[in-house]
Every structure is written in structure tokens, then in C-alpha cells.
Design an enzyme around this catalytic site. Structure first.
Site, PDB file in Angstrom:
ATOM      1  N   ASP A  60       9.335   1.675  -0.711  1.00  0.00           N
ATOM      2  CA  ASP A  60      10.665   1.085  -0.605  1.00  0.00           C
ATOM      3  C   ASP A  60      11.752   1.901  -1.288  1.00  0.00           C
ATOM      4  O   ASP A  60      11.490   2.737  -2.159  1.00  0.00           O
ATOM      5  CB  ASP A  60      10.662  -0.305  -1.244  1.00  0.00           C
ATOM      6  CG  ASP A  60      10.628  -0.227  -2.783  1.00  0.00           C
ATOM      7  OD1 ASP A  60       9.677   0.361  -3.314  1.00  0.00           O
ATOM      8  OD2 ASP A  60      11.569  -0.724  -3.424  1.00  0.00           O
ATOM      9  N   ASP A 119       3.176   9.375  -9.017  1.00  0.00           N
ATOM     10  CA  ASP A 119       4.265  10.297  -9.360  1.00  0.00           C
ATOM     11  C   ASP A 119       4.017  10.821 -10.773  1.00  0.00           C
ATOM     12  O   ASP A 119       3.257  11.755 -10.972  1.00  0.00           O
ATOM     13  CB  ASP A 119       5.582   9.534  -9.227  1.00  0.00           C
ATOM     14  CG  ASP A 119       6.792  10.418  -9.420  1.00  0.00           C
ATOM     15  OD1 ASP A 119       6.696  11.619  -9.143  1.00  0.00           O
ATOM     16  OD2 ASP A 119       7.847   9.905  -9.843  1.00  0.00           O
ATOM     17  N   ARG A 128      10.218  -0.890   3.795  1.00  0.00           N
ATOM     18  CA  ARG A 128       8.749  -0.879   3.728  1.00  0.00           C
ATOM     19  C   ARG A 128       8.142  -0.999   5.126  1.00  0.00           C
ATOM     20  O   ARG A 128       7.023  -0.582   5.354  1.00  0.00           O
ATOM     21  CB  ARG A 128       8.239  -2.047   2.872  1.00  0.00           C
ATOM     22  CG  ARG A 128       8.644  -1.974   1.400  1.00  0.00           C
ATOM     23  CD  ARG A 128       7.864  -3.015   0.616  1.00  0.00           C
ATOM     24  NE  ARG A 128       8.402  -3.286  -0.697  1.00  0.00           N
ATOM     25  CZ  ARG A 128       8.105  -2.612  -1.800  1.00  0.00           C
ATOM     26  NH1 ARG A 128       7.286  -1.577  -1.738  1.00  0.00           N
ATOM     27  NH2 ARG A 128       8.616  -2.937  -2.959  1.00  0.00           N
ATOM     28  N   PHE A 183      12.262  11.958  -2.604  1.00  0.00           N
ATOM     29  CA  PHE A 183      12.050  10.513  -2.569  1.00  0.00           C
ATOM     30  C   PHE A 183      11.798  10.075  -1.129  1.00  0.00           C
ATOM     31  O   PHE A 183      12.507  10.478  -0.221  1.00  0.00           O
ATOM     32  CB  PHE A 183      13.263   9.783  -3.136  1.00  0.00           C
ATOM     33  CG  PHE A 183      12.960   8.358  -3.503  1.00  0.00           C
ATOM     34  CD1 PHE A 183      12.471   8.040  -4.762  1.00  0.00           C
ATOM     35  CD2 PHE A 183      13.144   7.329  -2.582  1.00  0.00           C
ATOM     36  CE1 PHE A 183      12.167   6.717  -5.098  1.00  0.00           C
ATOM     37  CE2 PHE A 183      12.842   6.012  -2.909  1.00  0.00           C
ATOM     38  CZ  PHE A 183      12.355   5.717  -4.168  1.00  0.00           C
ATOM     39  N   VAL A 184      10.763   9.274  -0.944  1.00  0.00           N
ATOM     40  CA  VAL A 184      10.387   8.878   0.413  1.00  0.00           C
ATOM     41  C   VAL A 184      10.307   7.361   0.558  1.00  0.00           C
ATOM     42  O   VAL A 184      10.081   6.642  -0.425  1.00  0.00           O
ATOM     43  CB  VAL A 184       9.026   9.502   0.815  1.00  0.00           C
ATOM     44  CG1 VAL A 184       9.137  11.011   0.934  1.00  0.00           C
ATOM     45  CG2 VAL A 184       7.929   9.127  -0.179  1.00  0.00           C
ATOM     46  N   GLU A 242      -3.250   2.913  -4.112  1.00  0.00           N
ATOM     47  CA  GLU A 242      -1.841   3.091  -4.493  1.00  0.00           C
ATOM     48  C   GLU A 242      -1.047   3.676  -3.336  1.00  0.00           C
ATOM     49  O   GLU A 242      -1.605   4.339  -2.460  1.00  0.00           O
ATOM     50  CB  GLU A 242      -1.733   4.039  -5.708  1.00  0.00           C
ATOM     51  CG  GLU A 242      -1.464   3.336  -7.027  1.00  0.00           C
ATOM     52  CD  GLU A 242      -0.051   2.740  -7.144  1.00  0.00           C
ATOM     53  OE1 GLU A 242       0.592   2.467  -6.120  1.00  0.00           O
ATOM     54  OE2 GLU A 242       0.402   2.539  -8.276  1.00  0.00           O
ATOM     55  N   ASP A 243       0.261   3.437  -3.355  1.00  0.00           N
ATOM     56  CA  ASP A 243       1.124   4.055  -2.337  1.00  0.00           C
ATOM     57  C   ASP A 243       1.439   5.500  -2.724  1.00  0.00           C
ATOM     58  O   ASP A 243       1.304   6.414  -1.917  1.00  0.00           O
ATOM     59  CB  ASP A 243       2.409   3.233  -2.136  1.00  0.00           C
ATOM     60  CG  ASP A 243       3.177   2.951  -3.426  1.00  0.00           C
ATOM     61  OD1 ASP A 243       2.697   3.287  -4.530  1.00  0.00           O
ATOM     62  OD2 ASP A 243       4.281   2.371  -3.335  1.00  0.00           O
ATOM     63  N   GLY A 257       3.806  -1.784  -2.906  1.00  0.00           N
ATOM     64  CA  GLY A 257       3.898  -0.624  -2.011  1.00  0.00           C
ATOM     65  C   GLY A 257       2.636  -0.274  -1.252  1.00  0.00           C
ATOM     66  O   GLY A 257       2.709   0.307  -0.167  1.00  0.00           O
TER      67      GLY A 257
HETATM   68  P1  IMP Z   1       4.479   6.605 -11.587  1.00  0.00           P
HETATM   69  O1  IMP Z   1       4.098   5.662 -12.683  1.00  0.00           O
HETATM   70  O2  IMP Z   1       5.623   7.505 -12.005  1.00  0.00           O
HETATM   71  O3  IMP Z   1       3.327   7.401 -11.044  1.00  0.00           O
HETATM   72  O4  IMP Z   1       5.136   5.716 -10.468  1.00  0.00           O
HETATM   73  C1  IMP Z   1       4.533   5.406  -9.307  1.00  0.00           C
HETATM   74  C2  IMP Z   1       5.295   4.264  -8.637  1.00  0.00           C
HETATM   75  O5  IMP Z   1       6.674   4.569  -8.482  1.00  0.00           O
HETATM   76  C3  IMP Z   1       4.761   4.063  -7.244  1.00  0.00           C
HETATM   77  O6  IMP Z   1       3.721   3.119  -7.209  1.00  0.00           O
HETATM   78  C4  IMP Z   1       5.981   3.618  -6.475  1.00  0.00           C
HETATM   79  O7  IMP Z   1       6.113   2.214  -6.559  1.00  0.00           O
HETATM   80  C5  IMP Z   1       7.156   4.236  -7.177  1.00  0.00           C
HETATM   81  N1  IMP Z   1       7.613   5.467  -6.487  1.00  0.00           N
HETATM   82  C6  IMP Z   1       7.486   6.737  -6.945  1.00  0.00           C
HETATM   83  N2  IMP Z   1       8.008   7.616  -6.071  1.00  0.00           N
HETATM   84  C7  IMP Z   1       8.462   6.897  -5.017  1.00  0.00           C
HETATM   85  C8  IMP Z   1       9.099   7.266  -3.768  1.00  0.00           C
HETATM   86  O8  IMP Z   1       9.343   8.436  -3.420  1.00  0.00           O
HETATM   87  N3  IMP Z   1       9.434   6.220  -2.946  1.00  0.00           N
HETATM   88  C9  IMP Z   1       9.186   4.917  -3.259  1.00  0.00           C
HETATM   89  N4  IMP Z   1       8.585   4.536  -4.409  1.00  0.00           N
HETATM   90  C10 IMP Z   1       8.232   5.518  -5.287  1.00  0.00           C
HETATM   91 MG    MG Z   2       4.072   1.057  -6.614  1.00  0.00          MG
END
Ligand code: IMP
Ligand code: MG
Length: 204
Positions: free
Chosen positions: A176, A120, A182, A169-170, A116-117, A59
Site C-alpha cells: 500500500d 526492507d 493494495r 517505493f512500490v 511477508e510482502d 500487506g
Molecule cells: P522493515 O521493517 O523496514 O523491513 O519494513 C517492512 C515493512 O514496511 C513491510 O512489511 C511493508 O509494510 C512496509 N514497506 C516497506 N517498503 C515498502 C514499499 O515499497 N511499499 C509498501 N510498503 C512498504
Molecule cells: Mg508489512
């Protein structure tokens, strides 16, 4: 070149006309302006250091390629890929993460900036921070395009963030939905009435 046509999954529709896409949250121009600001700050902060940008696949790749061109310093890039077990089992994130593609080079003594993208729950990045810290870099910081802090589980120190977003969610600009979207220049909300059930099942 603006947003490209779709890959066939949606019939003849262009990507930006896909009914799955909701409103634009951040237009491409706004993203570029913010990246230019971030690049200047990072340039100041890392002057005289040995900067290595570590992009978390997949991402953050689009963000990386734009951001690195706004950093006016000698610097290198490397890539790491991680998968959470939760993603494959469609259950809520457990924090169990594994590296599926490691960095090419050692990072000992270097100044690491993880790109990072979106952060969350923070589970993925906190695993990565712990793992990379154990390799003895000189410094290690986190730069994320999007910070969605409403569902944070693991405490994460985010030094640089593009934008903070809420519980939505984006997609686009690297992010993606089922590996699609993407290649949009802008960041869009998903049209939740179209994909509500899917999102509830996703581990992000
Ligand atoms: P975390 O471990 O919950 O912080 O997850 C982060 C990862 O989840 C990111 O690197 C993204 O790949 C994916 N992700 C979380 N939210 C979104 C979203 O809104 N759109 C797309 N991918 C997301
Ligand atoms: Mg990711």
C-alpha cells in the site's frame, strides 16, 4: 477480474489511471509465475512437515492467498499484526515493534513459514523471528514476495524471496501507499515526483 476502480479518493479516475502510479515493475502474470515456482519449492521442502503459514497483516494477504494454493501439502494459516512505533511518529525506524494482533494458535513443535510482502530494513521481521522462535516451533523460516536489501539494518535470513528490488517505493499486489492500491494485480513504482515529500517522511 482485473484491477478494480478506486475508492473515491481520486475522484472519477480508475485505480490504474491514478497519476500517483508510475511504471509497472512486475506484471501480475510474472508474479503468478514466480509464485508457482515458489510453491513447488516449498512443497518439496515441507513434505512430511507440519506447515503453518504465518501471514503478516496486512500487506502479505494477497501473496498468502495465491501462494498457499500453489503448495500441494496439508497446511494451515494464521495471521499476526505488528506495528512499529516509528510508523506512527513519522521518524526513522527504531526497531521498536509491538504485536497488535497475535496468532490464534500455539506454534510449539510446528514448522512455521512467515509470509511477508516486503523486507526492507529487516527490523520488523527480525523482531517477529525472535518473538516466534521463543515459542519453540520445530522450525522457522521466512518467505517474502519482495526483498529490498539496499537499506538492510537488521540481519535477516530469508529462505524464500519472490523478487529483489532496488531503492524504489512500490505498491500493488498487497502493498500500500497510505492504505490504498493494495488491490492492483501488478506491482507498480510510485510516481515519485507526485509523492516525493511523503515518501521521505515515511519510515519504510
Ligand atoms: P522493515 O521493517 O523496514 O523491513 O519494513 C517492512 C515493512 O514496511 C513491510 O512489511 C511493508 O509494510 C512496509 N514497506 C516497506 N517498503 C515498502 C514499499 O515499497 N511499499 C509498501 N510498503 C512498504
Ligand atoms: Mg508489512
Amino acid at each position: 477480474m482485473m484491477d478494480k476502480p478506486g475508492n473515491g479518493k481520486t475522484g472519477n479516475l480508475n485505480l490504474i489511471n491514478n497519476p500517483i502510479l508510475g511504471k509497472i515493475l512486475f506484471p501480475g502474470s510474472e508474479i503468478q509465475a514466480r509464485i508457482s515456482e515458489l510453491g513447488k519449492i516449498i512443497t518439496t521442502d515441507y513434505t512430511g512437515k507440519d506447515l503453518l503459514l504465518v501471514s503478516v497483516l496486512r500487506g502479505s494477504v494477497i501473496f498468502l492467498t495465491d501462494l498457499m494454493r500453489q503448495i500441494d501439502l496439508e497446511s494451515s494459516i494464521d495471521f499476526i499484526s505488528i506495528s512499529s512505533y516509528a510508523a506512527s511518529k513519522n521518524v526513522h525506524a527504531t526497531g521498536v515493534v509491538k504485536i497488535t494482533k497475535d496468532l490464534e494458535d500455539p506454534i510449539e513443535g510446528r514448522d512455521i513459514l512467515i509470509i511477508e510482502d516486503i523486507i526492507d530494513s529487516g527490523l520488523t521481521i527480525s523482531y517477529l523471528v525472535r518473538n516466534l522462535k521463543s515459542r519453540n516451533p520445530n522450525s522457522l523460516e521466512v518467505c517474502t514476495l519482495l526483498d529490498r536489501n539496499v537499506k538492510r539494518i537488521a540481519e535477516v535470513k530469508i529462505k524464500y524471496a519472490g523478487f529483489t528490488i532496488g531503492d524504489e517505493f512500490v505498491v500493488g499486489y498487497g502493498l500500500d501507499y497510505k492504505q490504498n492500491f493494495r488491490n492492483l494485480d501488478s506491482i507498480y513504482r510510485l510516481n515519485t515526483t507526485v509523492v516525493k515529500k511523503d515518501i521521505a517522511l515515511m519510515d519504510t
